[in-house]
Design a protein around this motif. Structure first.
Motif, short mmCIF file in Angstrom:
data_model
loop_
_atom_site.label_atom_id
_atom_site.label_comp_id
_atom_site.label_asym_id
_atom_site.label_seq_id
_atom_site.Cartn_x
_atom_site.Cartn_y
_atom_site.Cartn_z
N ARG A 6 49.62 35.57 38.11
CA ARG A 6 48.24 35.89 38.47
C ARG A 6 47.80 37.19 37.78
O ARG A 6 46.70 37.27 37.24
CB ARG A 6 48.13 36.02 39.99
N ASP A 7 48.67 38.18 37.77
CA ASP A 7 48.34 39.46 37.14
C ASP A 7 48.12 39.29 35.63
O ASP A 7 47.22 39.91 35.05
CB ASP A 7 49.46 40.48 37.38
N GLN A 10 44.72 37.60 35.13
CA GLN A 10 43.65 38.53 35.45
C GLN A 10 43.49 39.57 34.35
O GLN A 10 42.37 40.00 34.03
CB GLN A 10 43.93 39.21 36.80
N SER A 11 44.60 39.96 33.74
CA SER A 11 44.53 40.90 32.62
C SER A 11 43.79 40.28 31.44
O SER A 11 43.00 40.94 30.77
CB SER A 11 45.95 41.30 32.21
N ILE A 13 41.44 38.01 31.69
CA ILE A 13 40.03 37.99 32.08
C ILE A 13 39.38 39.34 31.80
O ILE A 13 38.25 39.43 31.30
CB ILE A 13 39.88 37.61 33.56
N ARG A 14 40.11 40.40 32.10
CA ARG A 14 39.57 41.74 31.85
C ARG A 14 39.37 41.98 30.36
O ARG A 14 38.39 42.62 29.94
CB ARG A 14 40.49 42.80 32.44
N VAL A 22 37.35 38.23 37.98
CA VAL A 22 38.80 38.41 38.07
C VAL A 22 39.40 37.69 39.26
O VAL A 22 40.47 37.09 39.17
CB VAL A 22 39.16 39.92 38.12
N ASP A 23 38.74 37.72 40.40
CA ASP A 23 39.29 37.11 41.60
C ASP A 23 38.77 35.70 41.86
O ASP A 23 38.92 35.18 42.95
CB ASP A 23 39.00 38.01 42.82
N HIS A 24 38.13 35.13 40.86
CA HIS A 24 37.56 33.80 41.02
C HIS A 24 38.71 32.79 41.03
O HIS A 24 39.36 32.55 40.00
CB HIS A 24 36.61 33.48 39.87
N LEU A 28 41.05 31.11 37.77
CA LEU A 28 42.49 31.32 37.59
C LEU A 28 43.24 30.00 37.45
O LEU A 28 44.15 29.87 36.63
CB LEU A 28 43.05 32.12 38.76
#
Length: 239
Positions: A6-7, A10-11, A13-14, A22-24, A28
């Motif tokens: 997950r991390d 998310q990275s 996405i950033r 990011v939290d969508h 993910l």
């Protein structure tokens, strides 16, 4: 999906500048599929998202050009769009966003260095499909890609022969009354993704002007034409 995975996503996405997403959870899930290569052996891999991403990318690029370069003819827009959606462009973009750090590959793909650029391009296309699938909108895709397209467009318009050498060479040869360029292209390897798989020599009036290599027949011929234009420019330059 564990926290480490997950991390990692998310990275990614950033890096795309989509911080608000990011939290969508849907994004993910779609990204996990987009980053899973068919060689992984998993049933839920990225081929369908790659197929979707191809269509989405072409539409988004068309809308971008229509909005920002309305003065271009349809032919010019079509040639420019070809650069904005090319496999080479996608592979370079994938490299910039470090997409390989998120890819899930099988042993065969991991050991195939020649196919790395193709895998990166396909994954970037699947990424575009994932963003569209989870958002249902072209807006985040255009927001992300617009600065990259702007840079590529500026480079193409400044030196078009580098990107569309075949057209430039044809215009020159016909203008000189020498007829059409003749490309003699051969396949020198059968390795998928090999950047020197094809070799092309371009002849004008039975004279070899230049040669080029490429991962596809089209790319080799384009590179040969671009080299020929550079050679001709050197001949015409003042000494």
């Amino acid at each position: 999906m564990d926290q480490a995975r997950r991390d990692s996503l998310q990275s990614l996405i950033r890096r795309l500048g989509l911080v608000e997403a990011v939290d969508h959870p849907t994004l993910l899930i779609e990204l996990e599929r987009a980053m899973t290569h068919v060689s992984s052996g998993r049933a839920d891999h990225n081929e369908r998202l790659e197929f979707l991403g191809d269509a989405v990318l072409r539409l988004a690029a068309t809308l971008y050009l229509d909005q920002h370069y309305p003065e271009l003819t349809v032919g010019e827009s079509s040639s420019l769009r070809a650069q904005l959606v090319s496999d080479r462009w996608l592979a370079e973009l994938g490299d910039q966003i470090q997409i390989e750090s998120c890819l899930i590959l099988g042993p065969k793909a991991l050991g195939d260095a020649a196919a790395r650029e193709t895998i990166r391009a396909d994954a970037t296309e699947a990424l575009i499909g994932a963003i569209y699938s989870s958002s249902g909108s072209l807006e985040p895709i255009i927001d992300w890609l617009a600065p990259h397209w702007q840079a590529t467009t500026a480079a193409v318009l400044e030196a078009p022969h580098r990107f569309n050498g075949k057209t430039a060479l044809q215009e020159w040869s016909q203008g000189q009354g020498l007829g059409l360029p003749d490309y003699r292209t051969e396949e020198r390897s059968r390795r998928h993704g090999d950047p020197q798989r094809f070799h092309s020599r371009v002849h004008v009036a039975d004279q070899v002007l230049a040669e080029g290599h490429g991962g596809s027949r089209k790319e080799a011929e384009q590179n040969a034409a671009a080299a020929a234009i550079q050679t001709l420019a050197g001949r015409d330059a003042p000494h």
